[in-house]
Design a protein around this motif. Structure first.
Motif, PDB file in Angstrom:
ATOM      1  N   UNK B 435       0.812  -1.212   0.000  1.00  0.00           N
ATOM      2  CA  UNK B 435       0.000   0.000   0.000  1.00  0.00           C
ATOM      3  C   UNK B 435       0.845   1.262   0.000  1.00  0.00           C
ATOM      4  N   UNK B 436       0.260   2.311  -0.405  1.00  0.00           N
ATOM      5  CA  UNK B 436       0.982   3.575  -0.461  1.00  0.00           C
ATOM      6  C   UNK B 436       0.898   4.132  -1.862  1.00  0.00           C
ATOM      7  N   UNK B 437       1.384   5.326  -2.026  1.00  0.00           N
ATOM      8  CA  UNK B 437       1.267   6.015  -3.311  1.00  0.00           C
ATOM      9  C   UNK B 437       1.931   5.268  -4.451  1.00  0.00           C
ATOM     10  N   UNK B 438       3.136   4.742  -4.168  1.00  0.00           N
ATOM     11  CA  UNK B 438       3.920   4.138  -5.235  1.00  0.00           C
ATOM     12  C   UNK B 438       3.478   2.706  -5.529  1.00  0.00           C
ATOM     13  N   UNK B 439       2.644   2.138  -4.656  1.00  0.00           N
ATOM     14  CA  UNK B 439       2.275   0.730  -4.791  1.00  0.00           C
ATOM     15  C   UNK B 439       1.475   0.450  -6.049  1.00  0.00           C
ATOM     16  N   UNK B 440       1.861  -0.610  -6.773  1.00  0.00           N
ATOM     17  CA  UNK B 440       1.076  -1.016  -7.937  1.00  0.00           C
ATOM     18  C   UNK B 440      -0.245  -1.600  -7.446  1.00  0.00           C
ATOM     19  N   UNK B 441      -1.256  -1.541  -8.303  1.00  0.00           N
ATOM     20  CA  UNK B 441      -2.575  -2.092  -7.943  1.00  0.00           C
ATOM     21  C   UNK B 441      -2.798  -3.405  -8.705  1.00  0.00           C
ATOM     22  N   UNK B 442      -3.394  -4.362  -8.026  1.00  0.00           N
ATOM     23  CA  UNK B 442      -3.753  -5.617  -8.699  1.00  0.00           C
ATOM     24  C   UNK B 442      -4.897  -5.368  -9.670  1.00  0.00           C
ATOM     25  N   UNK B 443      -4.850  -6.009 -10.834  1.00  0.00           N
ATOM     26  CA  UNK B 443      -5.935  -5.867 -11.804  1.00  0.00           C
ATOM     27  C   UNK B 443      -7.081  -6.828 -11.494  1.00  0.00           C
TER      28      UNK B 443
END
Lengths: 451, 451
Positions: B435-443
């Motif tokens: 989590x956090x700004x730089x974190x990629x998101x799961x599709x």
């Protein structure tokens, strides 16, 4: 029958009876109970946190005395920022998942007017045994209600005050809904665990949530099926054609992202052709992250040669036991293999069947590894840390199973269901279909499954 | 470790190792082994029948002495018309079923280049313990090979000669295929059963094929999951609005089509409003077929009044035990209930969870019964005798399970599989998704499942 035994039978029987009524409720009725549960836990936040503070106070003293670990103390504390809200939000998330009950997975016309359906249904009665975390009560109550299962919960003694406070709120909330109150029972009696584990005719599934020791104790002391895993001994095999950057990235992430997790890497198997090329680079990256390496002689020789003197401190000779150990720490066992087959044989002999990975550029080698390795998860060029229900997109996770039947890997709501076969006829008898000239023939025609 | 124990470990370990290789074979390779098995059993018919004749001779003497039942003698005899050919045809039928292995049941794009698949795979090692029927060897060997599982078979002493002869042919046939020879092991040692049942780390599923006593013994003596059912105590409830002709047809068929089968009716629950109308007609039809009725006082009174004197001989007062008994004979327990809820409660308390039926014209009553009854099969206006893998159209049947997890009801090839999760990545690590700004998101994007 002792008092404890008869109490266990009473609890299990009333849960079993409640489970049958719960199984007939609509998704709406179950969701309404979850909304009520959410609301009640929100409304009673102050009372519950006050009770929890008492547990934390006791535990803080025990931790100061050294009789309780600091990690248990930390897990106990519901007042940590965001924790209570996460618990509340978790109930709504479970509520909003698709209904796992009543899904038709097979529909056949056996003959005119005679249809067969396979439809998902609750398993019945779950027994959940957990350690410190008090928020598990809300989580499990939500999962059980959503999946139409009754649940008996037994918590650890460290969270007794929180447990009682939450239990009262849960019972009150459920009483305002159509869900029968004995569907969720929170057992406070001590020493009742063994008696509950003996109720294999009334309890259908046990889910231990806690340490490896707890899971192993439960598995060794019941005839009821157990969902979970005692060990997470994950291995990675780096094949001869592995790309160095992929090997570094995947292995460092698998080992260091969260070393205490069951899906962290514990054993690294490396192809002998990589001893002087890829291995030193991977080892350097791991050492830089503070990982200690326990090496077999071939990998040790190679690393002693390749690494600068100041990096060799965290290398040591592996013992046989190191390849059987779930370190749950920044420690990794390293072993050299001369063929992919040897890596496969090592993993199938030593892995706990949780998650194992291969790093290779060859689709053929990957496919062979993925079909040969007998584990819940087999990953190609990806970190073992992806083995997780949230990461798989299941919305929630009941646990990770290393069983070979029913549910394997991260288990979502689906793992709390089984199915039954329904036949609807118009007075059909089987004798009419016996062989011979006059016998009717089965149609066995697949019918569409409309949702 | 005793010799028996070490023999059991050797057998189980070699089966476990073979199972991993077997799991990598294509459907074609497994089918070729089945063709070879069929051919070999056809070619060696004379040898096998000669061995079987010795078993039958011994058994005939034992039956004459009264030390063996005639039904076992009958089941032993492979030379009965059509039996050997049925056994051969069974192998080809299993061969021609859809491949249960390698079916993708879930496919998701977790992120660019990172895919998750859930794919069906063999369970591993099966232990099959059976009594007299020698043709079970061919049947189980075929099912195991088709589903990619290794199998350890242990037969009863009555079929020893047939067993040895068939075992030799099976091993020879498999040796000519890609299936590893230890995939099918026929254990001849006596007294090895307990030692095999203790190998819960190497054997994944036990399937007992035989008497209730055998199944119960196996369930009580192992930690390995057991697929099967000890009892088949099926009940029928005739609701107040039942049509007489449907009630007669379904109940007579359920009770009399094959009384010795596990899916035959053992308890009849009748709504009190039908005591003087439907019950006497149903009872008359059952008595005409030679069925004895064990009645509670209300149904007894009604039948004594309604039936002619010469029909009352086969009525007797029921004891509590009659409602717990699987008669497997032309005997039926009868009980009066005043509400559908009472019938449901009686069945859930007394049934063995096999198959239960309701006779009613009301969809609402049927739906309530079907969701409340916690059994593998719940039928509406249809005979309990339809609870059968062949009748369900599964092509074959491994057994009928009353378990609450994994497989329930008639179990086909699918019940011999589990699944694993495969992830294919390009060097993905989980830390990038924190989590956090730089974190990629799961599709978490569902992908099409192409066969």
């Amino acid at each position: 029958m002792s008092l404890t035994e008869s109490a266990a039978v009473d609890v299990a029987r009333s849960a079993s009876i409640a489970s049958r009524q719960l199984a007939t409720l609509s998704n709406d009725a179950r969701n309404q109970a979850l909304s009520a549960l959410h609301q009640a836990l929100d409304k009673n936040r102050a009372t519950i946190l006050a009770a929890n503070a008492k547990d934390v106070e006791m535990a803080t003293r025990a931790a100061a005395d050294g009789t309780l670990s600091h990690s248990i103390l930390k897990r106990l504390d519901l007042s940590r920022p965001g924790k209570y809200d996460d618990m509340l939000q978790g109930i709504l998330s479970v509520r909003d998942l698709n209904d796992p009950v009543g899904n038709v997975t097979l529909r056949k016309l056996l003959d005119e007017g005679l249809t067969l359906e396979r439809v998902s249904c609750p398993i019945g009665v779950l027994l959940i045994i957990f350690e410190a975390r008090p928020e598990v009560i809300a989580n499990i109550a939500a999962l059980a209600i959503k999946s139409g299962n009754a649940a008996i919960l037994k918590g650890g003694k460290e969270s007794m005050e929180s447990f009682v406070a939450i239990a009262n709120v849960v019972s009150e909330a459920i009483a305002s809904s159509q869900v029968p109150v004995p569907s969720i029972q929170l057992v406070r009696t001590r020493d009742v665990v063994s008696s509950l584990l003996a109720q294999d005719s009334l309890i259908d599934l046990v889910i231990p949530r806690g340490s490896n020791e707890l899971v192993r104790f439960v598995k060794d002391n019941t005839k009821i099926p157990v969902l979970g895993h005692a060990d997470g001994l994950c291995s990675a095999y780096v094949h001869s054609d592995a790309k160095i950057d992929i090997a570094v990235k995947v292995i460092v992430d698998s080992k260091t992202d969260y070393p205490a997790a069951c899906n962290s890497l514990e054993t690294l198997l490396v192809h002998e052709s990589l001893l002087d090329s890829t291995l030193p680079v991977v080892a350097q990256a791991l050492l830089d992250k503070g990982v200690s390496l326990r090496c077999d002689s071939a990998s040790m020789d190679a690393l002693m040669k390749a690494l600068p003197a100041d990096k060799r401190n965290n290398l040591s000779a592996a013992t046989g036991a190191d390849y059987e150990t779930e370190f749950l720490d920044l420690v990794l066992a390293v072993k050299t293999v001369s063929r992919a087959e040897d890596a496969i044989a090592h993993i199938n002999a030593h892995s706990s069947g949780h998650t194992d990975i291969i790093i290779t550029e060859s689709r053929e080698a990957a496919n062979c590894f993925m079909s040969s390795i007998d584990s819940a998860g087999v990953f190609w060029n990806a970190s073992s840390r992806f083995a997780d229900g949230m990461r798989y997109g299941f919305g929630t996770e009941v646990g990770i199973s290393t069983n070979k039947i029913h549910s394997r890997g991260p288990v979502g709501l689906e793992g709390l269901t089984i199915y039954k076969y329904l036949i609807r006829g118009e007075g059909h008898g089987a004798a009419d279909y016996h062989e011979g000239e006059a016998g009717r023939k089965y149609l066995h025609k697949s019918l569409p499954i409309d949702k």
